[in-house]
Design an enzyme around this catalytic site. Structure first.
Site, PDB file in Angstrom:
ATOM      1  N   SER A  10      32.542  56.134  14.905  1.00 15.76           N
ATOM      2  CA  SER A  10      31.277  56.456  14.240  1.00 15.76           C
ATOM      3  C   SER A  10      30.263  55.370  14.541  1.00 15.76           C
ATOM      4  CB  SER A  10      31.484  56.533  12.717  1.00 15.76           C
ATOM      5  OG  SER A  10      30.246  56.602  12.037  1.00 15.76           O
ATOM      6  N   ASN A  23      39.960  64.486  15.446  1.00 15.83           N
ATOM      7  CA  ASN A  23      38.677  64.609  14.754  1.00 15.83           C
ATOM      8  C   ASN A  23      38.790  64.422  13.243  1.00 15.83           C
ATOM      9  OD1 ASN A  23      35.804  65.834  14.339  1.00 15.83           O
ATOM     10  ND2 ASN A  23      37.146  67.214  13.191  1.00 15.83           N
ATOM     11  N   ILE A  41      32.063  69.610  12.556  1.00 16.34           N
ATOM     12  CA  ILE A  41      32.113  69.206  13.960  1.00 16.34           C
ATOM     13  C   ILE A  41      33.407  69.700  14.612  1.00 16.34           C
ATOM     14  CG2 ILE A  41      32.249  67.237  15.526  1.00 16.34           C
ATOM     15  CD1 ILE A  41      30.431  65.704  13.581  1.00 16.34           C
ATOM     16  N   ASP A  46      48.866  67.815   7.727  1.00 15.56           N
ATOM     17  CA  ASP A  46      48.096  66.710   7.177  1.00 15.56           C
ATOM     18  C   ASP A  46      48.371  65.498   8.064  1.00 15.56           C
ATOM     19  OD1 ASP A  46      47.038  64.571   5.809  1.00 15.56           O
ATOM     20  OD2 ASP A  46      47.955  65.074   3.881  1.00 15.56           O
ATOM     21  N   LYS A  57      36.449  52.902  11.204  1.00 13.01           N
ATOM     22  CA  LYS A  57      35.956  53.458  12.462  1.00 13.01           C
ATOM     23  C   LYS A  57      35.875  52.388  13.554  1.00 13.01           C
ATOM     24  CE  LYS A  57      35.558  57.718  11.174  1.00 13.01           C
ATOM     25  NZ  LYS A  57      36.378  58.770  11.807  1.00 13.01           N
ATOM     26  N   TYR A  65      34.802  52.440   5.247  1.00 16.95           N
ATOM     27  CA  TYR A  65      34.635  53.467   6.278  1.00 16.95           C
ATOM     28  C   TYR A  65      34.267  52.840   7.614  1.00 16.95           C
ATOM     29  CZ  TYR A  65      32.904  57.613   8.700  1.00 16.95           C
ATOM     30  OH  TYR A  65      32.695  58.619   9.618  1.00 16.95           O
ATOM     31  N   THR A  86      25.988  68.642   9.033  1.00  9.92           N
ATOM     32  CA  THR A  86      27.179  69.317   8.526  1.00  9.92           C
ATOM     33  C   THR A  86      27.162  69.274   7.008  1.00  9.92           C
ATOM     34  OG1 THR A  86      28.503  67.294   8.473  1.00  9.92           O
ATOM     35  CG2 THR A  86      28.516  68.553  10.540  1.00  9.92           C
ATOM     36  N   TYR A 139      23.386  56.800   2.847  1.00  8.04           N
ATOM     37  CA  TYR A 139      23.071  56.070   4.070  1.00  8.04           C
ATOM     38  C   TYR A 139      21.708  55.375   4.005  1.00  8.04           C
ATOM     39  CZ  TYR A 139      27.039  57.701   6.799  1.00  8.04           C
ATOM     40  OH  TYR A 139      28.298  57.916   7.278  1.00  8.04           O
TER      41      TYR A 139
END
Length: 255
Positions: free
Chosen positions: A141, A91, A18, A64, A158, A154, A189, A199
């Site tokens: 997300s 991003n 992305i 980084d 987000k 995660y 991706t 998922y």
């Protein structure tokens, strides 16, 4: 005149996926783009070359962003190169799946260092140089709003991004700077291919993971990276001048 003519943009984590499409799209709209990478120098230079072949201007800078001093270095080098900074697209991020009993403090620290601290401190570094009309887009997300097995760290990281955007909006708004977040859904991706199976409900993991992901969207397909890039290009343009503190879901109508 292109939407981003005479603008300078940094896109973190833009050597692939992305991020690459965001860098390409911003350049197509006239921005001079800093392609940031952590370790993939060859891929970053490929992105720069593609932009230049299409008549755009770009440079690659290694940093980084999980390291605060390197975020500062990234921004300072960008301003040194182009003399200004108008747009930051944060991003860079990492995925993580793990059962509750498997999560270690090291896992927590790694995910939050990149997805939360990494985004916060690159925004802090960029804000020092942004003037009125500046634009910031962070990356959240759909995982911040949905339940997924073993995705606690995660999803929490987000969700923190969306909270940061809401709370930074009035502070930056005093200076005429907007800040928003993008919340992509399943996107085609290499990272998605690696993680698609996670998922799905554990009882359904023998089914084709991509088909299951598609079944969870109203449009019945994964997003293409360029579709996420188009939404971000809107948020950093003058067309979105009265949008701030928001998280825009680009998820195909998540079911």
């Amino acid at each position: 005149m292109k939407k981003l003519e005479k603008k300078v943009a940094i896109v973190t984590g833009s050597s692939r996926g992305i991020g690459k499409e965001i860098a390409m799209k911003l350049a197509q709209e006239g921005a001079k783009v800093v392609v940031n990478y952590r370790s993939s120098s060859e891929k970053a230079e490929e992105v720069v070359n593609q932009i230049m072949q299409q008549g755009g201007e770009a440079t690659a800078i290694q940093a980084d962003v999980s390291q605060v001093d390197q975020s500062k270095h990234l921004v300072e080098k960008a301003v040194e190169k182009y003399g200004q900074l108008d747009i930051l697209v944060s991003n860079a991020g990492i995925e993580y799946f793990g059962k509750l009993e498997e999560i270690t403090f090291q896992d927590f620290e790694r995910v939050f260092r990149v997805n939360v601290a990494g985004q916060l401190f690159v925004v802090q570094a960029a804000a020092r140089y942004l003037l009125s009309g500046g634009r910031i887009v962070m990356t959240s997300s759909v995982s911040a709003q949905i339940s997924v097995f073993y995705h606690t760290l995660y999803g929490a990281s987000k969700a923190a991004v969306s909270a940061m955007v809401r709370n930074l909006a009035p502070e930056l708004g005093e200076r005429g700077i907007t800040i928003n977040a993008i919340a992509p859904g399943g996107t085609a991706t290499d990272m998605a291919q690696e993680n698609a199976k996670y998922y799905t409900h554990p009882m359904l993991q023998n089914a084709a993971p991509e088909a299951l992901l598609k079944s969870k969207t109203s449009l019945q397909r994964l997003a293409q990276p360029e579709e996420i890039a188009a939404a971000i290009t809107f948020l950093v343009s003058e067309d979105a001048s009265y949008i701030t503190g928001s998280t825009l879901a680009v998820d195909g109508g998540r079911l």
